[in-house]
Design an enzyme around this catalytic site. Structure first.
Site, PDB file in Angstrom:
ATOM      1  N   CYS A 227       0.819  -1.226   0.000  1.00  0.00           N
ATOM      2  CA  CYS A 227       0.000   0.000   0.000  1.00  0.00           C
ATOM      3  C   CYS A 227       0.850   1.271   0.000  1.00  0.00           C
ATOM      4  O   CYS A 227       0.323   2.360  -0.249  1.00  0.00           O
ATOM      5  CB  CYS A 227      -0.946   0.014   1.182  1.00  0.00           C
ATOM      6  SG  CYS A 227      -1.952  -1.463   1.278  1.00  0.00           S
TER       7      CYS A 227
ATOM      8  N   HIS B 134      -3.409   7.115   3.163  1.00  0.00           N
ATOM      9  CA  HIS B 134      -3.809   5.841   2.544  1.00  0.00           C
ATOM     10  C   HIS B 134      -5.182   5.464   3.109  1.00  0.00           C
ATOM     11  O   HIS B 134      -5.417   5.547   4.313  1.00  0.00           O
ATOM     12  CB  HIS B 134      -2.762   4.769   2.872  1.00  0.00           C
ATOM     13  CG  HIS B 134      -3.200   3.392   2.509  1.00  0.00           C
ATOM     14  ND1 HIS B 134      -3.795   3.101   1.301  1.00  0.00           N
ATOM     15  CD2 HIS B 134      -3.139   2.220   3.199  1.00  0.00           C
ATOM     16  CE1 HIS B 134      -4.073   1.806   1.269  1.00  0.00           C
ATOM     17  NE2 HIS B 134      -3.695   1.262   2.402  1.00  0.00           N
TER      18      HIS B 134
ATOM     19  N   ASN C 257     -10.240  -0.268   0.599  1.00  0.00           N
ATOM     20  CA  ASN C 257      -8.787  -0.140   0.543  1.00  0.00           C
ATOM     21  C   ASN C 257      -8.300  -0.706  -0.797  1.00  0.00           C
ATOM     22  O   ASN C 257      -8.356  -1.908  -1.015  1.00  0.00           O
ATOM     23  CB  ASN C 257      -8.175  -0.902   1.727  1.00  0.00           C
ATOM     24  CG  ASN C 257      -6.658  -0.858   1.740  1.00  0.00           C
ATOM     25  OD1 ASN C 257      -6.020  -0.408   0.785  1.00  0.00           O
ATOM     26  ND2 ASN C 257      -6.072  -1.349   2.821  1.00  0.00           N
TER      27      ASN C 257
HETATM   28  N1  COA Z   1     -18.076  -8.436  10.433  1.00  0.00           N
HETATM   29  C1  COA Z   1     -18.456  -8.646  11.678  1.00  0.00           C
HETATM   30  N2  COA Z   1     -17.619  -8.934  12.680  1.00  0.00           N
HETATM   31  C2  COA Z   1     -16.329  -9.011  12.394  1.00  0.00           C
HETATM   32  C3  COA Z   1     -15.827  -8.787  11.098  1.00  0.00           C
HETATM   33  C4  COA Z   1     -16.772  -8.502  10.093  1.00  0.00           C
HETATM   34  N3  COA Z   1     -16.414  -8.285   8.831  1.00  0.00           N
HETATM   35  N4  COA Z   1     -14.500  -8.913  11.127  1.00  0.00           N
HETATM   36  C5  COA Z   1     -14.146  -9.191  12.381  1.00  0.00           C
HETATM   37  N5  COA Z   1     -15.257  -9.260  13.161  1.00  0.00           N
HETATM   38  C6  COA Z   1     -15.331  -9.547  14.579  1.00  0.00           C
HETATM   39  C7  COA Z   1     -14.198 -10.423  15.051  1.00  0.00           C
HETATM   40  O1  COA Z   1     -14.462 -11.777  14.783  1.00  0.00           O
HETATM   41  C8  COA Z   1     -14.183 -10.127  16.519  1.00  0.00           C
HETATM   42  O2  COA Z   1     -15.218 -10.838  17.141  1.00  0.00           O
HETATM   43  P1  COA Z   1     -15.013 -11.506  18.602  1.00  0.00           P
HETATM   44  O3  COA Z   1     -14.757 -10.349  19.496  1.00  0.00           O
HETATM   45  O4  COA Z   1     -16.294 -12.202  18.811  1.00  0.00           O
HETATM   46  O5  COA Z   1     -13.837 -12.398  18.443  1.00  0.00           O
HETATM   47  C9  COA Z   1     -14.546  -8.648  16.582  1.00  0.00           C
HETATM   48  O6  COA Z   1     -15.180  -8.348  15.331  1.00  0.00           O
HETATM   49  C10 COA Z   1     -13.357  -7.751  16.750  1.00  0.00           C
HETATM   50  O7  COA Z   1     -12.369  -8.149  15.809  1.00  0.00           O
HETATM   51  P2  COA Z   1     -10.931  -7.549  15.774  1.00  0.00           P
HETATM   52  O8  COA Z   1     -10.219  -8.093  14.588  1.00  0.00           O
HETATM   53  O9  COA Z   1     -10.277  -7.697  17.099  1.00  0.00           O
HETATM   54  O10 COA Z   1     -11.342  -6.001  15.547  1.00  0.00           O
HETATM   55  P3  COA Z   1     -10.453  -4.765  15.386  1.00  0.00           P
HETATM   56  O11 COA Z   1     -10.868  -3.739  16.371  1.00  0.00           O
HETATM   57  O12 COA Z   1      -8.996  -5.063  15.290  1.00  0.00           O
HETATM   58  O13 COA Z   1     -10.930  -4.230  13.935  1.00  0.00           O
HETATM   59  C11 COA Z   1     -10.140  -4.154  11.689  1.00  0.00           C
HETATM   60  C12 COA Z   1     -10.705  -5.022  12.797  1.00  0.00           C
HETATM   61  C13 COA Z   1      -9.752  -5.021  10.517  1.00  0.00           C
HETATM   62  C14 COA Z   1     -11.211  -3.161  11.263  1.00  0.00           C
HETATM   63  C15 COA Z   1      -8.902  -3.377  12.211  1.00  0.00           C
HETATM   64  O14 COA Z   1      -8.068  -4.263  12.903  1.00  0.00           O
HETATM   65  C16 COA Z   1      -8.120  -2.712  11.148  1.00  0.00           C
HETATM   66  O15 COA Z   1      -8.627  -1.893  10.399  1.00  0.00           O
HETATM   67  N6  COA Z   1      -6.803  -2.996  11.086  1.00  0.00           N
HETATM   68  C17 COA Z   1      -5.941  -2.384  10.104  1.00  0.00           C
HETATM   69  C18 COA Z   1      -6.172  -3.045   8.782  1.00  0.00           C
HETATM   70  C19 COA Z   1      -5.496  -2.346   7.673  1.00  0.00           C
HETATM   71  O16 COA Z   1      -5.360  -1.157   7.655  1.00  0.00           O
HETATM   72  N7  COA Z   1      -5.085  -3.151   6.713  1.00  0.00           N
HETATM   73  C20 COA Z   1      -4.537  -2.673   5.495  1.00  0.00           C
HETATM   74  C21 COA Z   1      -3.123  -2.285   5.600  1.00  0.00           C
HETATM   75  S1  COA Z   1      -2.585  -1.583   4.123  1.00  0.00           S
END
Ligand code: COA
Length: 310
Positions: A112, A235, A265
């Protein structure tokens, strides 16, 4: 004279995939996706529309916008982690398609942050008078490496392309400063096995820290203050990450680029796609100080401070 951007273009697939469509395919909800990421829909390329197709369309628009002859392009840099094939490179494929007969060509793999790596590389060759014009493209067809069984990642990504022509611009304009970086120890948090695999929590923490730091560093390197920034293009990975860098820079909401709700993204394409929309819709004006900052798998990051205009 500084190197700067003298032409821009973007290309997005027609087909939209909304959060409501995803609700029907996996255990997720529009509410969760919007609140946690800011995404409402994303574009998905058809089976026939490859990375090189999107790259070519964006490149042709950038060339037309710059008003240059493709034969005057000295180098093509395509930032992508989803090329049609490992080789020939996407840069070679589009070199032939756009008739850039005199251009050297190579792809850049910096996930990215790839478009930032491309612009900074272009700057070196322009300012050392090696090439007159350089085409930099950021393009991804992430849908082909998305694991559609994994709700943690499938909801986040989209396809698209953005391109820029880099050349010399008036004194005081163009790329004023930059920062590039990498931390290979974090490679395990975001990688492609067969599909894209991500540790969201770790990437989130890294991104919040790095986006703010890199943005501040390029402002300082340019001899500017936070107050001098007119516009921020982060980004487009997660609205909460984007907001944290905006707040750290003390910018109002309307001074930050936001296309994530429409496109998700798009990795290397997210910054150039946003730049095109911000310029076309008048949010970026001549002589504005614009900070662009990206981060991604590698881990990699890159930021640029520029004064907009030819
Ligand atoms: N729909 C519903 N629930 C979802 C889900 C979805 N699409 N994806 C994850 N969950 C759930 C998980 O299973 C978890 O449930 P649990 O508590 O019962 O286990 C809960 O939501 C929290 O998940 P978690 O992964 O801990 O959430 P988070 O606060 O880390 O948020 C992201 C998840 C992906 C939004 C976040 O981590 C993020 O944006 N990270 C950066 C990603 C990024 O920028 N990537 C690209 C880099 S270039």
């Amino acid at each position: 004279m500084n190197a700067g951007i003298i032409g821009i273009g973007r290309s997005l697939p027609e087909q939209k995939l909304t959060n409501f469509d995803l609700e029907k395919r996996m255990d997720t909800s529009d509410e969760w996706i919007r609140t946690m990421t800011g995404i409402q829909e994303r574009r998905i390329a058809s089976d026939e529309e490859n990375t090189s197709h999107m790259a070519k369309k964006a490149a042709e628009k950038a060339i037309a916008d710059a008003g240059i002859d493709p034969a005057d392009i000295g180098l093509i840099l395509v930032a992508t982690v989803t090329p049609d094939q490992p080789f020939p490179s996407m840069a070679c494929v589009i070199q032939q398609q756009i008739g850039a007969v005199n251009a050297a060509a190579m792809d850049i793999s910096a996930a990215c942050a790839g478009f930032m790596y491309g612009l900074v590389t272009a700057k070196q060759f322009i300012e050392s008078d090696v090439y007159k014009y350089i085409l930099v493209v950021g393009v991804e067809k992430l849908s082909k490496i998305t694991n559609w069984e994994d709700r943690n990642t499938a909801v986040l990504f989209g396809d698209g392309a953005g391109a820029a022509i880099v050349g010399k611009v008036q004194e005081g304009r163009g790329i004023l400063s930059f920062e590039l970086g990498a931390d290979g120890t974090g490679g395990k948090h975001l990688y492609q096995d067969k599909h894209l695999v991500m540790n969201g929590r770790e990437v989130f923490k890294f991104a919040v820290r790095q986006m703010g730091e890199s943005a501040e560093n390029v402002i300082q390197k340019a001899g500017l203050e936070k107050e001098d920034i007119d516009f921020l293009i982060p980004h487009q990975a997660n609205i909460r990450i984007m907001e944290s860098s905006r707040e750290r820079l003390g910018l109002p909401v309307d001074k930050m680029s936001k296309t994530i709700h429409k496109y998700g993204n798009t990795s290397a394409a997210s910054i150039p796609i946003s730049l095109v929309e911000d310029v076309e819709e008048g949010r970026i004006k001549e002589d504005d100080v614009v900070v662009m900052v990206g981060f991604g798998g590698g881990l990699t990051w890159g930021a640029i401070a520029m004064r907009w205009g030819k």
